[in-house]
Design an enzyme around this catalytic site. Structure first.
Site, mmCIF file in Angstrom:
data_model
loop_
_atom_site.group_PDB
_atom_site.id
_atom_site.type_symbol
_atom_site.label_atom_id
_atom_site.label_comp_id
_atom_site.label_asym_id
_atom_site.label_seq_id
_atom_site.Cartn_x
_atom_site.Cartn_y
_atom_site.Cartn_z
ATOM 1 N N ALA A 473 0.966 -1.871 0.183
ATOM 2 C CA ALA A 473 -0.292 0.623 0.244
ATOM 3 C C ALA A 473 1.235 1.365 -0.136
ATOM 4 O O ALA A 473 1.856 1.630 0.849
ATOM 5 C CB ALA A 473 -0.798 0.561 1.251
ATOM 6 N N THR A 527 5.314 3.307 7.364
ATOM 7 C CA THR A 527 4.602 5.144 7.266
ATOM 8 C C THR A 527 5.065 5.701 8.978
ATOM 9 O O THR A 527 5.492 5.046 9.908
ATOM 10 C CB THR A 527 3.395 5.112 6.696
ATOM 11 O OG1 THR A 527 2.643 5.042 8.547
ATOM 12 C CG2 THR A 527 3.119 4.504 5.655
ATOM 13 N N LEU A 585 20.802 -0.842 13.732
ATOM 14 C CA LEU A 585 21.659 -1.418 14.836
ATOM 15 C C LEU A 585 21.222 -1.861 16.092
ATOM 16 O O LEU A 585 20.011 -2.024 16.158
ATOM 17 C CB LEU A 585 22.589 -0.144 15.682
ATOM 18 C CG LEU A 585 23.228 0.568 14.898
ATOM 19 C CD1 LEU A 585 23.770 1.638 14.781
ATOM 20 C CD2 LEU A 585 24.667 -0.411 14.415
ATOM 21 N N GLY A 636 19.087 11.640 1.590
ATOM 22 C CA GLY A 636 18.434 11.046 2.285
ATOM 23 C C GLY A 636 18.197 10.665 3.048
ATOM 24 O O GLY A 636 18.244 9.757 3.924
ATOM 25 N N LYS A 654 13.096 9.198 20.758
ATOM 26 C CA LYS A 654 14.557 7.668 20.887
ATOM 27 C C LYS A 654 14.698 7.686 21.751
ATOM 28 O O LYS A 654 15.179 6.120 22.456
ATOM 29 C CB LYS A 654 15.381 7.993 19.553
ATOM 30 C CG LYS A 654 15.357 7.608 17.731
ATOM 31 C CD LYS A 654 16.798 8.464 17.136
ATOM 32 C CE LYS A 654 16.342 7.901 15.668
ATOM 33 N NZ LYS A 654 17.176 8.230 14.987
#
Length: 801
Positions: A473, A527, A585, A636, A654
């Site tokens: 999708a 996503t 990692l 990127g 994080k």
């Protein structure tokens, strides 16, 4: 009749046609009489259904006459005499022999009489059997009772007919021509990975047939055992294939005990203890329970009630305390069994010495079969673990005294998933995963799809793993494949972008994944969608695993985070988000390992922003900070909106995820975050087109080049370097992330351009911290981390883990 006329000339077919037409008239008369009765007696059903075999045998005999070979046909009703304890045709694939017993002595007399009359008239007695043999076509399925009443050998009874006549004629072999390549390891309609079994013992074949293997009749092996007649099951449409040979007896348990030692099946390299997995549908569980029903007569009365009502008991289990007895019976006999028990224990029920008698319909039996199970440990554990991993609830467990089979009763709707899970667990097939990739056309999703493409053959050949992408999708469209084959991995992007591709719908994704019978179902969320995140709890509650680099849930509200982790824990589903912190990692894995092994973690610090690591390593007097950021965008490495990197939001999320892995009650508001961008840039509305936001931010960031250069010079003057560093202090609960000038004694001093680094200072690693370091920037590495999570899930369903 038309087919008959095509196969043979009128001189041969005329008398056969006359018999067919007379049979038709007889059947019509019977059917017309039934209209008056308003019912169909079982014996009538048996009589009528047998004509198919009778007409087929005569048709084949007519054709053989045109070939010139010596031949004749036998109406088995004139030869085969049986004792039938049941009426009707029986259920196809039922776990029952049908209660039909051949009367061999009388049948042998009739067979000999036929041979000495019809055989003699056809010249069979004068043949030189070293040169040619006659072909005798015998009707399968049909027979007669001793009283002369037409009957049948029940469903699939032609197999039984073949072996009965093989015994009567002392045949050297029996070949059963089917439409499959032999006896399969499982029903290929339910387990597409099933394959033909090369050889079986008689005992194994009977167990498989008893528990529903529809390619064999439950009693078909019995006539061949005494005379050791091998039975071959082959494919009429693929005669070159050798199929399955059934011959020889399994060792008795006593023989096995005296000659073998107990060994774990995994230690027997290359030997799989089971031959097949099979099932019986439409089963009911009948249970009698109560605290005061002890006594040796209870089981006797229980089974006596079943026998008196002619109930076919398939499995029986009794608790050691005798507080309950449960049996499995055909579903259509469940109500009758319940009534029989209520009648037999009427007094006890009225006095409440028996708590209840109940029936649970819509169940199914799933059984594993193989002589290698005897004196082999770990087989039942593997079987039960595979069902648990597939979130299949076991209602009853039974093992045969011969140790050749273990059977369980499960909910009927779980049957196919149970079969596939067990088939995978014993490496009878590849470990297959049904995978839905959401965001498959984005940067990370595309990188993951490419990795799946390039490793497809390696996974299959080296690891025995198959990834079946059932859903792909984008944010607007999706491609669906509701079969176990999956979408073509090499053209997912094209399939999603087709004009007739359905609109992306999370409810439809949920529906398809919940209905998928594969025991290993995985949603990979590439996503960064809040709407997708709201479905995590629903998917996990349905036993669907989730892999995602998204931090919407893992670093989101604590209340939702706890709901999602609870759903995963309670439904044997995994939520893997290793790649949300350090890409490929093993940062989270290392943190959990340290925490769960009892090490006292004091502080965790490092850099987990690929964007900041790259930009700060490129930043110099010759290259302004804004230009270094532009290079990171070109690589990127940045988020879709790079303000998440520059504001510290990316690193703060994080940090929250890493802290929560240590059971710290931390939310994003608890992290002290230094942002590198002023509020006007952070709140500015930029164009929403892809790349336009970052282009606008880069332009505005040029205003900060001077202040950033000042901080760089100050750091260099003190022999330090700039790093965007996070710190978690477990004892105090403090978490922060900020731009710091670190000395050459800090592990971050030598951080390379595309690396992340996390240092764990613990009680065990007090002198020198445990460091996890490596490249972690870019979609390829994020995809690699997700790929690793996917392989970890598949190993749970493979015996090679």
């Amino acid at each position: 009749i038309a087919l008959l006329q095509e196969l043979a000339p009128p001189a041969i077919t005329k008398p056969i046609e006359d018999r067919f037409r007379q049979d038709g008239k007889d059947i019509l008369s019977v059917v017309q009489s039934l209209r008056m009765l308003n019912t169909v007696p079982a014996v009538t059903m048996e009589v009528v259904s047998g004509f198919g075999e009778i007409w087929s045998a005569q048709t084949l005999h007519a054709y053989l006459q045109t070939t010139g070979v010596p031949c004749d046909w036998i109406d088995a009703r004139e030869v085969l005499v049986v004792k039938s304890d049941s009426s009707g045709l029986g259920e196809k694939g039922a776990a029952s022999t049908g209660g039909v017993t051949p009367l061999y002595q009388e049948t042998a007399v009739r067979m000999k009489e036929w041979w000495n009359t019809n055989g003699r008239d056809n010249g069979f007695l004068d043949l030189d059997y070293t040169k040619e043999s006659p072909i005798v076509v015998v009707t399968g399925f049909v027979a007669k009772t001793k009283e002369g009443v037409p009957t049948t050998l029940k469903r699939s009874g032609s197999d039984y007919s073949a072996t009965i006549f093989a015994k009567l004629t002392s045949a050297s072999r029996v070949t059963m021509w089917k439409n499959t390549n032999g006896v399969y390891t499982a029903d290929p309609r339910r387990v597409p990975e099933a394959f033909p079994i090369a050889s079986l013992k008689y005992d194994e074949a009977m167990e498989l047939a008893y528990f529903g293997a529809q390619v064999l009749h439950p009693s078909a092996m019995e006539p061949c055992i005494a005379d050791e007649i091998p039975v071959y099951v082959r494919n009429i449409f693929n005669p070159a294939f050798e199929g399955t040979v059934i011959q020889g007896r399994s060792k008795t348990l006593q023989e096995a005990v005296s000659t073998e030692k107990v060994k774990n099946w995994r230690s027997k390299s290359g030997e799989i203890p089971i031959k097949g997995i099979t099932s019986v549908d439409k089963i009911a569980l009948v249970t009698l329970e109560g605290a005061s029903i002890g006594g040796a007569q209870v089981a006797e009365r229980f089974m006596g009630a079943m026998a008196d009502s002619d109930i076919n008991v398939l499995i029986i289990t009794q608790a050691s305390s005798e507080s309950s007895i449960t049996i499995a019976v055909p579903e259509n006999e469940g109500s009758l069994a319940l009534a029989a028990l209520e009648d037999a224990f009427e007094l006890e029920l009225s006095r409440s010495t028996i708590n209840s008698v109940s029936v649970v319909p819509e169940m199914a039996i799933v059984a594993i079969v193989g002589e290698g199970m005897a004196l082999t440990s770990g087989v039942s554990a593997t079987f039960m673990s595979s069902l648990a991993g597939a979130n299949v609830n076991i209602r009853l467990i039974a093992q045969g005294s011969s140790e050749r089979q273990v059977a369980v009763v499960v909910n009927g709707f779980d049957t196919t998933r149970a079969l596939r899970a067990a088939h995978m667990a014993f490496t009878l097939s590849e470990t297959a995963a049904s995978v839905a990739i959401l965001g498959s056309t984005g940067d990370i999703g595309s990188a993951l799809v490419e990795q799946l493409q390039t490793t497809e053959e390696m996974l299959k050949n080296d690891l025995g793993v198959k990834m079946c992408v059932t859903i792909a999708a984008s944010s607007t469209k999706m491609a669906l494949c509701e079969t176990s084959v999956g979408l073509d991995i090499n053209c997912l992007a094209e399939l999603v972008q087709e004009d007739d591709a359905p609109d992306f719908c999370l409810d439809e994704v949920t529906k398809v994944m919940a209905a998928d019978v594969n025991p290993l179902r995985v949603v990979i969320d590439c996503t960064n969608s809040e709407e997708v995140s709201e479905y995590y709890e629903r998917w996990l509650s349905a036993g669907v695993h989730i892999i995602s680099p998204s931090r919407k849930v893992a670093a989101g509200s604590m209340e939702r985070y706890r709901r999602v982790t609870k759903a995963a824990r309670e439904n044997s589903a995994d939520w893997q988000f290793e790649s949300s912190v350090g890409s490929a990692l093993p940062v989270l894995t290392t943190a959990r390992d340290l925490f769960e092994t009892g090490d006292q973690i004091k502080t965790i610090q490092g850099c987990v922003s690929g964007t900041m690591a790259y930009a700060l390593s490129k930043f110099s007097e010759e290259m302004p900070f804004s230009e270094a950021l532009s290079r990171a965008v070109d690589k990127g490495y940045t988020e879709t909106d790079m303000r998440e990197d520059l504001s510290g939001s990316d690193v703060a999320q994080k940090v929250v995820i890493l802290a929560r892995s240590l059971n710290m009650d931390v939310s994003i508001e608890d992290v002290d975050v230094e942002s590198l961008i002023p509020e006007d840039i952070a709140n500015k509305a930029y164009p929403e087109e892809r790349g336009a936001t970052n282009a606008g931010v880069l332009e505005d960031m040029k205003e900060l080049d001077a202040s950033m250069l000042k901080r760089l010079k100050e750091a260099e003057a003190d022999n330090r370097v700039l790093r965007y560093k996070f710190t978690i202090e477990r004892e105090t609960g403090k978490c922060k992330c900020s731009l710091e000038a670190v000395p050459n004694t800090d592990p971050l001093f030598r951080l390379k351009r595309n690396e992340n680094l996390v240092a764990f200072e613990t009680s065990r690693y007090a002198i020198s911290p445990l460091i996890v370091k490596g490249a972690a920037a870019g979609p390829d590495l994020a995809a690699a981390g997700m790929f690793a999570d996917l392989l970890r899930l598949t190993r749970a369903y493979s015996s090679n883990n």
